[in-house]
Motif scaffolding. Structure first.
Motif, PDB file in Angstrom:
ATOM      1  N   GLU A 130     -86.798 -61.582 -21.178  1.00  0.00           N
ATOM      2  CA  GLU A 130     -86.075 -62.543 -20.361  1.00  0.00           C
ATOM      3  C   GLU A 130     -84.725 -62.152 -19.668  1.00  0.00           C
ATOM      4  OE1 GLU A 130     -85.869 -65.170 -23.525  1.00  0.00           O
ATOM      5  OE2 GLU A 130     -87.737 -66.318 -22.880  1.00  0.00           O
ATOM      6  N   ASP A 131     -84.507 -60.959 -19.895  1.00  0.00           N
ATOM      7  CA  ASP A 131     -83.173 -60.272 -19.320  1.00  0.00           C
ATOM      8  C   ASP A 131     -83.179 -59.981 -18.038  1.00  0.00           C
ATOM      9  OD1 ASP A 131     -82.129 -60.311 -21.992  1.00  0.00           O
ATOM     10  OD2 ASP A 131     -82.246 -58.056 -22.329  1.00  0.00           O
ATOM     11  N   LEU A 132     -81.912 -59.937 -17.402  1.00  0.00           N
ATOM     12  CA  LEU A 132     -82.024 -59.410 -15.977  1.00  0.00           C
ATOM     13  C   LEU A 132     -80.868 -58.005 -16.051  1.00  0.00           C
ATOM     14  CD1 LEU A 132     -80.955 -62.762 -14.227  1.00  0.00           C
ATOM     15  CD2 LEU A 132     -83.047 -61.924 -14.424  1.00  0.00           C
ATOM     16  N   VAL A 133     -81.322 -57.420 -15.190  1.00  0.00           N
ATOM     17  CA  VAL A 133     -80.522 -55.767 -15.073  1.00  0.00           C
ATOM     18  C   VAL A 133     -80.135 -55.600 -13.808  1.00  0.00           C
ATOM     19  CG1 VAL A 133     -80.899 -53.502 -15.446  1.00  0.00           C
ATOM     20  CG2 VAL A 133     -82.138 -54.846 -16.998  1.00  0.00           C
ATOM     21  N   VAL A 134     -78.762 -55.520 -13.561  1.00  0.00           N
ATOM     22  CA  VAL A 134     -78.305 -55.316 -12.285  1.00  0.00           C
ATOM     23  C   VAL A 134     -77.673 -53.677 -12.295  1.00  0.00           C
ATOM     24  CG1 VAL A 134     -76.254 -55.683 -10.814  1.00  0.00           C
ATOM     25  CG2 VAL A 134     -77.051 -57.603 -12.090  1.00  0.00           C
ATOM     26  N   VAL A 135     -78.257 -53.083 -11.085  1.00  0.00           N
ATOM     27  CA  VAL A 135     -77.993 -51.743 -10.998  1.00  0.00           C
ATOM     28  C   VAL A 135     -76.847 -51.649  -9.848  1.00  0.00           C
ATOM     29  CG1 VAL A 135     -78.936 -49.469 -10.094  1.00  0.00           C
ATOM     30  CG2 VAL A 135     -80.530 -51.126 -11.651  1.00  0.00           C
ATOM     31  N   THR A 136     -75.828 -51.076 -10.193  1.00  0.00           N
ATOM     32  CA  THR A 136     -74.828 -51.133  -9.293  1.00  0.00           C
ATOM     33  C   THR A 136     -73.969 -49.833  -9.085  1.00  0.00           C
ATOM     34  OG1 THR A 136     -72.895 -52.318  -8.827  1.00  0.00           O
ATOM     35  CG2 THR A 136     -72.963 -51.640 -10.969  1.00  0.00           C
ATOM     36  N   GLY A 137     -73.560 -49.623  -7.930  1.00  0.00           N
ATOM     37  CA  GLY A 137     -72.891 -48.293  -7.701  1.00  0.00           C
ATOM     38  C   GLY A 137     -72.333 -48.214  -6.375  1.00  0.00           C
ATOM     39  N   LEU A 138     -71.876 -46.856  -5.814  1.00  0.00           N
ATOM     40  CA  LEU A 138     -71.552 -46.847  -4.241  1.00  0.00           C
ATOM     41  C   LEU A 138     -73.080 -46.876  -3.421  1.00  0.00           C
ATOM     42  CD1 LEU A 138     -68.661 -44.119  -4.578  1.00  0.00           C
ATOM     43  CD2 LEU A 138     -68.419 -46.356  -4.009  1.00  0.00           C
TER      44      LEU A 138
END
Length: 214
Positions: free
Chosen positions: A46-54
């Protein structure tokens, strides 16, 4: 910074544990590991994963290669619009439509209650707050995957895909990403996040699977 391993599978993958109501911040630094990075990251169902970066750091490339389940990537929506519109039409003119379609798709995906990977450049705090609330409602946790890539490398990535951002926008992304990276390197996390994983380009290239247990 908390570097104590929670669970590892013989160097091929890391399972990131589901956090409880009062989680202790967990930071996994996979940079500078000379090929010893895991091939998989596993999260709760049930998790959410946010991929972030430039912009240009390789977020979309990583998601397309490693995420086999549900994912929401604003770049995918931009590509769909670009394929239907004249090439001479500047992106700035239809960007609001891309954003609207992207957030509508994200809203629909969140309603399913399934594990989800989301592309985020980190400049919209309200988006992360929205995802934090969504994760809590479903009984899951919000996790960050932060790509730490030099600005020059990110610019080269933009040139390679032929979709750059303005200097002003890139400076804004640099400031936001630098603040987030500094916070995570101190072992702290943005409000509502249960864990963060730091990746350099080598670690991102090694990663082959981002999945949800269950």
């Amino acid at each position: 910074m908390n570097r104590t391993p929670v669970y590892a599978t013989a160097g091929t993958g890391i399972a990131v544990p589901r956090q409880r109501p009062a989680p202790v911040p967990v930071v996994r630094d996979l940079r500078d590991r000379a090929g010893r990075s895991p091939h998989a990251l596993l999260f709760g169902p049930e998790d959410l994963v946010v991929v972030t970066g430039l912009p240009g750091s390789g977020k979309s490339t990583l998601m397309r290669r490693a995420v086999s389940g549900p994912r929401i990537d604003s770049q995918d929506m931009r590509d769909r619009f670009a394929a239907r519109l004249p090439r001479a039409l500047p992106y700035a003119l239809y960007r609001p439509l891309v954003r609207l379609a992207h957030y509508a798709g994200l809203r629909r995906a969140l309603r399913t209650g399934e594990g989800l990977v989301v592309h985020d450049c980190g400049t919209q705090r309200w988006v992360r707050a929205w995802l934090t609330r969504a994760a809590r409602r479903r009984g899951g946790t919000l996790h960050l995957l932060l790509l730490d890539v030099a600005p020059g490398t990110a610019r080269e990535g933009q040139r390679t895909r032929g979709q750059g951002v303005s200097r002003y926008a890139f400076r804004r992304h640099r400031r936001t990403t630098a603040r987030l990276l500094d916070t995570v390197e101190r072992g702290e996390l943005p409000a509502g996040c249960g864990s963060a994983v730091l990746l350099d380009r080598t670690a991102a290239d090694t990663l082959r699977r981002i999945a949800f247990n269950g």
